[in-house]
Every structure is written in structure tokens, then in C-alpha cells.
Design a protein around this motif. Structure first.
Motif, PDB file in Angstrom:
ATOM      1  N   TYR A 112       0.799  -1.228   0.000  1.00  0.00           N
ATOM      2  CA  TYR A 112       0.000   0.000   0.000  1.00  0.00           C
ATOM      3  C   TYR A 112       0.833   1.281   0.000  1.00  0.00           C
ATOM      4  N   PRO A 113       1.927   1.376   0.775  1.00  0.00           N
ATOM      5  CA  PRO A 113       2.771   2.568   0.628  1.00  0.00           C
ATOM      6  C   PRO A 113       3.350   2.699  -0.783  1.00  0.00           C
ATOM      7  N   ARG A 114       3.724   1.576  -1.398  1.00  0.00           N
ATOM      8  CA  ARG A 114       4.216   1.635  -2.785  1.00  0.00           C
ATOM      9  C   ARG A 114       3.113   2.120  -3.714  1.00  0.00           C
ATOM     10  N   ALA A 115       1.885   1.646  -3.482  1.00  0.00           N
ATOM     11  CA  ALA A 115       0.761   2.077  -4.302  1.00  0.00           C
ATOM     12  C   ALA A 115       0.535   3.575  -4.172  1.00  0.00           C
ATOM     13  N   GLU A 116       0.554   4.051  -2.936  1.00  0.00           N
ATOM     14  CA  GLU A 116       0.319   5.491  -2.723  1.00  0.00           C
ATOM     15  C   GLU A 116       1.391   6.327  -3.399  1.00  0.00           C
ATOM     16  N   LYS A 117       2.631   5.898  -3.302  1.00  0.00           N
ATOM     17  CA  LYS A 117       3.721   6.645  -3.935  1.00  0.00           C
ATOM     18  C   LYS A 117       3.536   6.700  -5.450  1.00  0.00           C
ATOM     19  N   ALA A 118       3.188   5.570  -6.056  1.00  0.00           N
ATOM     20  CA  ALA A 118       3.001   5.527  -7.509  1.00  0.00           C
ATOM     21  C   ALA A 118       1.817   6.399  -7.936  1.00  0.00           C
TER      22      ALA A 118
END
Length: 482
Positions: A112-118
Motif C-alpha cells: 500500500y505505501p508503494r501504491a500510494e507513492k506511484a
């Protein structure tokens, strides 16, 4: 001579047939020979192989479940794309949404943090008109159980594209989590106007129907969704939900068939695996139930599955094994919290029954302030009961179970909670009615609670015989209970 002529005439047809057969055969040989000449050969067009991750791309952009191997391939391809072309806003949006789906399907909140960053990178690169990234942010918020944020992102996406149908299911989930069932139904009506034929739309309709207490309509919509699914993975997802509905109404054989079919279609369908565990336990097939739960938790370590398995162990008198699963639940909640997931609902339910009820009340009061859905009302009411505040508990139990308060869903657990609260308030009639209702809705709803419900009913006994009021008595106004 005449005889010879007749004999010749008799041969002509057979001779003609032989000549014709020979001619056709010759043509076939000649045609075959000509086809072998390099300059004359024509080959049928070969089907073009789909690009790596193409099926997952179609699924992700339409908001439907994707196969985990295809999803991993899509992520690999899009990661390479954004490294080479960091200005590609659409690829950033697809990558972020794919991370969300991978996190949801694997219960791995590090996605989820990777998703938010993208997704935020996509919005930075393309600040205007980027509905794909806004949809992705709404999906991420739903996955994290941050329904207020999901509503905000979804509404922003709809302002840009009111006819973009893929936004509507995300908003339905957000409204449901916030307890705004009128808005959820209104959003569904608009979605059905825009795109009623899609399987994912029918599945969302089933969820709304279930929350309104329309169980038959919900089941029919899910069967239609499974039949209209575009891939085995999607079909497995809708069959799993059909299994959930069947279990909720106590139809164990139907539930088990649906869950097993889902796992056959998609071995990574861990929700169906956990559903098998739940159903097998109710059928008394304990060894198989424990195995199914362990398989589900091994691949999708969801806190809810750990709670269910722990309670199954507890119902079997295996206290040490139960504590081990409750420890797993605590670890998983901490991991998910690091990824931004709001797990206060499941943690509050655990604390109320197996930990510190006052801590459960604290968490669930805060959750109620953030997102006052029916499940939160039920959990908070039960936590207050376990903490000794039965009058306060009944208010929330009524919210969870009364249609007037929005509690239209037919839940055996909700009715059980209300009945037990009413019993301790010495409201024998309502307590008896709601405990009977819980067992009527689903006689197998919990391995721990079903025996307690039966014991409570036995202690309450049969309702007392009351004289039928006379006509004169029936005209008297009721007493003001306020």
C-alpha cells in the motif's frame, strides 16, 4: 449387337463416375502440390499472443480480481516502463492500482505505501484530468478501510468523468463503510444505468442487496455475476461471495460447493479457502476445517482468518493453539497498521471477547466517530456489554439490527449480540426473540457462540402464558415508556 450396345450403356455411368473421381483426385493432388510451392504458400494468420500482464491490466482497470501471476507480470512490466519513462502518468496510475490489488489479494500491506507513492507520482505528473489515478487512490483507501478518504477520491473522480462507470463501485464500498446506505443504493442505481451488464456491477449490486436484507436478490445477482465473469479468477471471486451468502443463511452444503468451485478455478482464492474452513467446522469436519484455515492463512495472513481459527481452537478446548492464533492476529494487525490499514474493527472485536473490553470500547468509539457503519455499531455495542455498560450497549445493538436505524442486514451474529445484551438487562421477551432469530438466520454462525445462544434460550424458558386482553382493555392507551 443390341445386347452389346445395352451392355456399353450400362458401363457409361460407372465409367463417368470413375473419370469424375479421377479428375477430382487429380485436382486435389495438383492443388496440394501448388500449395507447397514457396511463392504460392499462404498461411492462416496466427493469433497474436497477449502482451505480458495484458489480462491483469484489463482486470485492474475494470476493477475486477486479477490472477496473481498475471498481476506480478503486470507490475514488473509497468515498473520497467516508469523507470524508462518517468513522465508516463498513466503507467504510474496502472502500477499503483496493481499494487493495491496485489496487497488486497495477498493481505500484504507493504504494497500500500508503494501504491500510494506511484499514484501520487501519477497525479504530480498529470495534475488535471487524471481519473485513473483518482480511481486508484479511492481503491487504495477502500483497501485500507479509510472510507472517508475513499469517498473524497471517488467524488473527485466523478467530477471529472460522471459517466466513468468504474468509479461507482469504489464509491459504493466507501458509502457502505461509512454507514450511508441510502447513498450506496443511489450510487448503485446510477451504476446500473451506465453499465448493468458487467459481472462486477452485478456483484456490487449483490453486496448492496445483502446489506438491505434482500438475500434472494443478492444470491441471484451473484450467480449472474459468476456466469458473466470474463476470467476464471473473476468467476472464482463471485463464487466465493455466493458461498459467503449461503453460509450466512445456514445452507452449508451450498456454501461448501461454492467455496470448493472457487478454489478449483483459482487456487489463490484464499477467502474461499477460509470459507471452506468455516463451513467444514459447522459440518463437524474439524480436521478438514483446521487444514483449510491453515492453508488460507499461509498464503493470505488476514487477521480475520486468524481470529476465526483461534475461536475454532477455543471451541475445541485447545486453549494453547487458540492463543497462538491470537498472537498471529496481533502481529498481522501491527503489520497492516504499518501499511496504513485501519484494523480497529477486527482488533476491537478480538479485545471484547478475548482481551480487554475497555480497550475494545476505546478503539471502537474512535472507529464509530470515523466511519459509523453497521458492523462498527454491532462491535461497539458488544464491547460496551462486555465492559459492563448494557444500557449503552443496547443503543448500538439497536442501530445494528433495527431497519429504522439502518440495520437491515440479516446477521445471526448481530441478533445474538442484541439478545444477550437484552438478557442481561432482564428483557426476557426481546432477548428470547433475538436469540431465536439468530439461530433461525444461521444455526451454525459461530462455533463458540451457538452453544451459548442455546444455553441462554434454555435458561430463559418458554414465554409465559398471558391472558388475551378484553376489548375494553385493548382500548386503553399504552403507557408512555419514555
Amino acid at each position: 449387337m443390341i445386347a452389346m450396345e445395352k451392355q456399353a450403356e450400362g458401363r457409361r455411368p460407372r465409367l463417368g463416375r470413375r473419370v469424375l473421381i479421377a479428375a477430382v483426385a487429380g485436382c486435389a493432388v495438383l492443388g496440394g502440390a501448388l500449395a507447397l510451392w514457396p511463392w504460392e504458400r499462404t498461411e492462416a494468420p496466427r493469433p497474436v499472443a497477449p502482451a505480458p500482464g495484458a489480462q491483469a491490466l484489463s482486470a485492474v482497470t475494470a476493477g475486477v480480481p486479477a490472477a496473481l501471476p498475471d498481476l506480478a507480470m503486470l507490475i514488473t512490466v509497468r515498473e520497467a516502463r516508469v523507470r524508462a519513462h518517468p513522465e508516463d502518468a498513466q503507467s504510474w496510475a496502472v502500477l499503483g492500482t496493481a499494487y493495491v490489488e496485489q496487497g488486497r489479494r495477498t493481505a500484504d500491506a507493504t504494497n500500500y505505501p508503494r501504491a500510494e507513492k506511484a499514484l501520487r507520482t501519477s497525479l504530480t505528473v498529470q495534475a488535471k484530468g487524471n481519473t485513473a489515478a483518482l480511481d486508484g487512490m479511492a481503491a487504495l483507501a477502500d483497501a485500507r478501510r479509510d472510507f472517508r478518504a475513499a469517498r473524497t477520491w471517488g467524488r473527485a473522480a466523478l467530477k471529472l468523468g460522471p459517466k466513468r462507470w468504474t468509479t461507482y463501485p469504489l464509491l459504493i464500498d466507501a458509502y457502505t463503510g461509512l454507514g450511508d446506505y441510502k447513498a450506496a443504493k443511489k450510487t448503485l442505481d446510477r451504476l446500473l444505468e451506465l453499465h448493468s451488464g458487467a459481472a462486477v456491477v452485478r456483484a456490487r449490486a449483490a453486496a448492496v442487496y445483502r446489506d438491505r436484507g434482500w438475500r434472494e436478490d443478492a444470491a441471484a445477482a451473484l450467480y449472474d455475476a459468476a456466469a458473466a465473469a470474463g476470467t476464471p479468477v473473476e468467476q472464482a471471486a463471485w463464487l466465493e461471495r455466493a458461498g459467503q451468502l449461503a453460509f450466512e443463511r445456514g445452507d452449508l452444503e451450498e456454501a461448501l460447493r461454492r467455496f470448493q468451485a472457487a478454489v478449483r478455478l483459482d487456487p489463490d482464492q484464499r477467502a474461499a479457502q477460509a470459507g471452506q474452513g468455516r463451513t467444514l467446522a459447522a459440518l463437524g469436519r474439524t480436521t478438514e476445517a483446521l487444514s483449510a484455515y491453515r492453508v488460507a492463512l499461509d498464503r493470505q495472513p488476514c487477521p480475520q482468518y486468524a481470529l476465526e481459527l483461534g475461536e475454532l481452537y477455543e471451541s475445541l478446548g485447545m486453549a494453547e493453539a487458540a492463543r497462538a492464533e491470537y498472537d498471529v492476529l496481533g502481529t498481522r494487525v501491527a503489520d497492516e497498521a504499518a501499511g496504513g490499514v485501519d484494523d480497529d474493527l477486527v482488533l476491537g472485536a478480538f479485545e471484547a471477547d478475548h482481551g480487554d473490553p475497555r480497550e475494545a470500547v476505546r478503539r471502537l468509539r474512535a472507529e464509530w466517530q470515523r466511519q459509523p457503519g453497521t458492523e462498527v455499531a454491532d462491535a461497539l455495542g458488544w464491547a460496551l456489554h462486555m465492559a459492563g455498560d448494557d444500557k449503552g450497549a443496547l443503543k448500538f445493538a439497536m442501530v445494528a439490527t433495527d431497519r429504522a436505524h439502518g440495520g437491515a442486514v440479516r446477521s445471526a451474529l448481530f441478533s445474538y449480540h442484541r439478545g444477550m445484551i437484552e438478557r442481561d438487562l432482564e428483557l426476557a421477551g426481546p432477548a428470547r426473540r433475538h436469540l431465536q432469530e439468530a439461530l433461525r438466520i444461521n444455526p451454525y454462525f459461530s462455533p463458540l457462540r451457538v452453544p451459548l445462544a442455546k444455553q441462554a434460550l434454555a435458561a430463559l424458558g418458554e414465554p409465559p402464558d398471558e391472558p388475551v386482553p378484553t376489548p375494553q382493555e385493548s382500548k386503553e392507551p399504552p403507557e408512555d415508556e419514555s
